[in-house]
Motif scaffolding. Structure first.
Motif, short mmCIF file in Angstrom:
data_model
loop_
_atom_site.label_atom_id
_atom_site.label_comp_id
_atom_site.label_asym_id
_atom_site.label_seq_id
_atom_site.Cartn_x
_atom_site.Cartn_y
_atom_site.Cartn_z
N PHE A 311 25.08 47.37 -36.54
CA PHE A 311 26.45 47.35 -37.00
C PHE A 311 27.31 46.92 -35.83
O PHE A 311 27.01 47.22 -34.68
N GLU A 317 35.41 44.67 -30.76
CA GLU A 317 34.96 44.26 -29.42
C GLU A 317 36.06 43.52 -28.68
O GLU A 317 36.27 43.70 -27.49
N LEU A 324 35.55 48.01 -23.06
CA LEU A 324 34.13 47.82 -23.33
C LEU A 324 33.45 46.92 -22.31
O LEU A 324 32.31 47.15 -21.93
N LEU A 420 23.45 46.97 -26.34
CA LEU A 420 23.45 48.25 -27.04
C LEU A 420 22.78 48.09 -28.40
O LEU A 420 22.00 48.92 -28.83
N HIS A 421 23.11 47.04 -29.10
CA HIS A 421 22.49 46.77 -30.39
C HIS A 421 22.80 45.34 -30.78
O HIS A 421 23.58 44.66 -30.13
N ASN A 428 25.37 43.00 -28.84
CA ASN A 428 26.57 43.74 -28.46
C ASN A 428 26.28 44.47 -27.15
O ASN A 428 25.27 45.18 -27.06
N TYR A 429 27.14 44.30 -26.18
CA TYR A 429 26.89 44.87 -24.85
C TYR A 429 27.78 46.08 -24.61
O TYR A 429 28.91 46.15 -25.05
N TYR A 430 27.22 47.03 -23.89
CA TYR A 430 27.99 48.19 -23.46
C TYR A 430 27.29 48.74 -22.21
O TYR A 430 26.22 48.29 -21.84
#
Lengths: 436, 392
Positions: A311, A317, A324, A420-421, A428-430
């Motif tokens: 998701f 973002e 973030l 992250l996912h 998606n980066y975190y």
């Protein structure tokens, strides 16, 4: 020549997980062979490796001073998706930073360094990263590696001065099983490199066999960027070899730095100082992961869609990118508190205006944690930690790369950008924490 | 608002895996038991509050009050859906009480329903936490992990042990053996708790409540109307507090991961309304929100049953078991009854009401005159406490 640039700093990111050629041979019932590669965890890609190397390189430099960013990779997770711009944001570089990207050949990292030295937008940061995968079971499987390196260039004395630079170009096909052809290419390129009285050499070529052949042709004591231990790391490898050279050479030495790729880049360097070591310690921190199935599972996690339903929200973002990606928190003018999350009201004093964005520290201490055994992951359990950042702010983040027993309340961590996912095929980066 | 309300009737379905029964079936059963006790039928209900925390975990029921109208076959009245994480049932009761005290209605119904087992456990609330929370801030965190970090902190600060946690599970499972409506009625040993699969360290499977279907309901009237009903129970105090947003405890370094401000605030309000200050003196039973074993121990301190850092002693010394000085979770708690989220708060009210009526059968606590229920919602940010008193 006061405007002649020098290498001001250099740093390497070599992931800890090690897979030996012997373990691969065992899995396929082949006779044992030598060598090993390093690999990054399932949540890493070229962008996360690049971010880590660059952050290490900028430890003594304010991000706002950097004027140019040159980035090389052949394995960006997506072809055109603001990869270098994401890197700049994660490093909190100013929006005015000039960015250029280099890809399409193994020499990209070396070429980027050449451009940084000749184009006077200094200080300039050069970053190269690759995450290379060969077909499972192939001989090349442990010859390729994952790694990143960063070099800061600008006027000053720094670590090394460039005495000369030579470039050649030719379209060489390195992906051939013909070992003698590879050796011939490497020897020829090395033989043509000017020595200028160098006593030692740092060599990169697209694989251990090519690198050994090039070193043999030079007939100088040569280091190979630890290629036989970590694998050939693509565009990053020339810079990794440079970092290794800078960490091991004595000030006053003159050294040849050679990249054999689609042609060659070579330079003679006068070593002036030794950097804070990042390459040597990373080599020592090997964590053997020689169950072949585990390596495959870790490698293919994002590619095979085994992740839980992804998701994401590109709108979110974008809206929260300051937090973030740039990891900026909020300072409340009314009460002075620093908060990590963006919010319309100060959770401490209730003020609804008077907020400024401030950089959060990327180092902190674990306040509490748990190991989540039921969260889908290729490497369970997922460790979650509440981390108090130095200088204010708290984060709830995953702890990456850690053995569960090493996680403790009070442990020091630093933040590292990770995938992250995946959301609709888009990473998606975190931030996650890694133990110091 | 002044005055008090009373429970004219309470109902609760058996908690468990009701594969053969629907959301509306469960809602209807709980309401009919409550109405029957009060001698009423659905048509007497003038307004209702329907508590369901997670209608979107597979069943798509409980998104609005409409689903209660369907359950009761009773339309044309206001029905409000209430959602406040694990304090949902308590919040439904609070809203119903306020409507009575405001004079809007004379008979109000508070209902909690959760149908979780139309999906596998790993696809219900676990999935909710793992996949549909904030896409960045919470990724990797489950409900168990949310409270496991408290256990980790208390292990460091107070010397809490995994054996202390297990003792809570052992006690509550032993109680549930006497509760025909509990999901799990088989006693467990400390060894079994410690050896069960790790869920979120240091919490094992038997430190966690199961995934359960169920419904509970109470019929509420004003105190002055209560004597017209056969078995009324006085609601002596209601405290409710929201202490922060979801993400804040994990991102604000003032939060100590020792206790829950929301519960302390709610307890203070409820105790003041009930005119009591020391639960160890003033009440004979307590139902606390033991979604995980650690939560029961934290509740001891937040409710003032013991001093800070002493919670483990209460369970170790047997103070809180049936037969002890102050039994806690005589019905088996969430650990054994299960935790159909919206229903839980009202299931606890039902349990205390039956004890105060002397109708708790095998698990009856002698001389029960006053009892407490407590819920914790979200990451510990929603607190509900009620004080219930024996028939007038």
């Amino acid at each position: 020549m006061p405007d002649t640039p020098a290498i001001l700093n250099a740093a390497a990111r070599v992931p800890p997980f090690a897979l030996s050629a012997e373990a691969v041979a065992r899995a396929y019932g082949r006779p044992p062979s030598r060598g090993a590669r390093r690999f990054a965890a399932y949540d890493e890609d070229a962008l996360t490796l690049a971010t880590d190397a660059a952050a290490l390189c900028l430890r003594a430099t304010a991000p706002s001073h950097v004027r140019a960013l040159y980035v090389a990779s052949t394995t960006w997770p997506r072809a055109a998706a603001a990869q270098a711009e994401r890197l700049a944001a994660a490093l909190d570089l100013p929006p005015s930073v000039e960015i250029a990207t280099f890809g399409g050949s193994w020499r990209g990292g070396a070429t980027a360094l050449h451009i940084a030295l000749t184009r006077p937008t200094w200080p300039a940061l050069v970053v190269a990263a690759d995450r290379l995968t060969a077909p499972p079971g192939s001989e090349r499987e442990t010859e390729l590696g994952d790694g990143a390196a960063a070099v800061l260039v600008g006027p000053g004395t720094g670590l090394a001065r460039i005495a000369s630079w030579t470039s050649t170009s030719e379209p060489i096909e390195w992906e051939t099983p013909d070992a003698r052809l590879i050796a011939t290419h490497a020897s020829r390129l090395a033989s043509a490199a000017p020595r200028d009285g160098c006593a030692r050499a740092a060599v990169s070529a697209p694989g251990p066999r090519a690198a050994r052949a090039a070193a043999g042709a030079l007939n100088l004591p040569s280091s190979l960027g630890a290629m036989e231990q970590i694998g050939f790391c693509g565009t990053a490898h020339p810079l990794l070899a440079l970092v290794e050279l800078l960490e091991t050479a004595r000030p006053g030495e003159r050294a040849l730095w050679l990249t054999c790729a689609e042609g060659s880049e070579s330079a003679t360097l006068e070593i002036t100082a030794t950097p804070t070591r990042t390459f040597g310690p990373a080599l020592e921190r090997a964590r053997p992961m020689n169950e072949y199935g585990r390596w495959l599972a870790s490698r293919s996690f994002f590619e095979n869609g085994a992740t839980a339903n992804a998701f994401s929200s590109p709108a979110l973002e974008q809206r929260d990118a300051d937090f973030l990606m740039r990891l900026r928190g909020t300072r409340c003018a009314s009460c002075g508190a620093t908060h990590t999350l963006p919010a319309p009201a100060c959770p401490r004093c209730g003020a609804s205006e008077g907020f400024t964005r401030v950089p959060l520290s990327r180092a902190g201490t674990i306040f509490t944690f748990t190991h989540e055994h039921y969260v889908p992951s290729p490497t369970p359990p997922v460790t979650m930690a509440v981390v108090d950042l130095d200088g204010g702010g708290r984060l709830l983040v995953q702890v990456a790369d850690a053995a569960p027993d090493d996680v403790r309340i009070g442990a020091r961590v630093r933040l590292t950008l990770r995938r992250l996912h995946m959301g609709g095929g888009i990473p998606n980066y975190y931030w996650k924490a890694v133990l110091e | 608002m002044t005055g008090r309300v009373a429970i004219a009737g309470a109902g609760c379905t058996p908690f468990g895996e009701h594969f053969d029964r629907s959301y509306t079936d469960l809602a209807a059963e709980a309401c009919h038991e409550a109405l029957a006790e009060a001698g009423l039928s659905p048509k007497h209900v003038e307004a209702a509050w329907l508590g369901t925390a997670f209608p979107d975990v597979g069943v798509y029921r409980g998104r609005s009050g409409m689903d209660l109208a369907e359950s009761l076959g009773h339309a044309g009245i206001p029905i409000t859906r209430v959602s406040n994480y694990c304090a949902t049932g308590g919040d439904a009761l609070r809203n119903a009480a306020n409507a009575l005290l405001a004079g809007e209605v004379n008979v109000a119904l508070a209902v909690g329903v959760e149908k979780q087992r139309d999906r596998a456990p790993q696809e219900s609330i676990v999935k909710l936490m793992v996949e549909t929370g904030h896409p960045f801030y919470q990724k990797g965190f489950t409900a168990a992990g949310t409270f496991a970090v408290f256990a980790a902190r208390r292990m460091k600060e107070h010397g809490l042990t995994r054996e202390d946690l297990a003792a809570v599970s052992v006690k509550n499972h032993a109680h549930a053996a006497r509760n025909a409506k509990a999901h799990h009625r088989k006693p467990v040993t400390a060894e079994q708790v410690l050896a069960s699969p790790m869920v979120a360290w240091p919490l094992t499977l038997l430190d966690c409540c199961p995934t359960t279907d169920g419904a509970a309901a109470v019929v509420l009237v004003r105190q002055e109307d209560a004597r017209r009903f056969p078995t009324p129970v006085l609601v002596a105090g209601i405290g409710f507090s929201v202490s922060s947003g979801w993400d804040q405890p994990f991102h604000d370094e003032r939060f100590d991961f020792i206790g829950f401000p929301a519960v302390r605030q709610a307890a203070q309000k409820a105790y003041a309304q009930a005119g009591m200050d020391d639960p160890m003196k003033d009440v004979q039973l307590v139902e606390v929100h033991d979604c995980f074993s650690i939560n029961e121990l934290i509740a001891y301190e937040d409710l003032g049953l013991c001093k800070a850092g002493e919670c483990a002693r209460l369970v170790r010394d047997g103070v809180t078991r049936l037969g002890g000085r102050l039994p806690v979770n005589a019905g088996g708690g969430l650990l054994s009854c299960g935790h159909p989220v919206g229903a839980t708060g009202l299931r606890m009210v039902y349990e205390v009401a039956r004890q105060l009526q002397g109708a708790a059968g095998d698990r009856q606590i002698a001389g029960a005159r006053q009892g407490i229920t407590q819920n914790i919602g979200g990451p510990g940010a929603v607190g509900f406490v009620s004080v219930l008193r024996a028939p007038l």
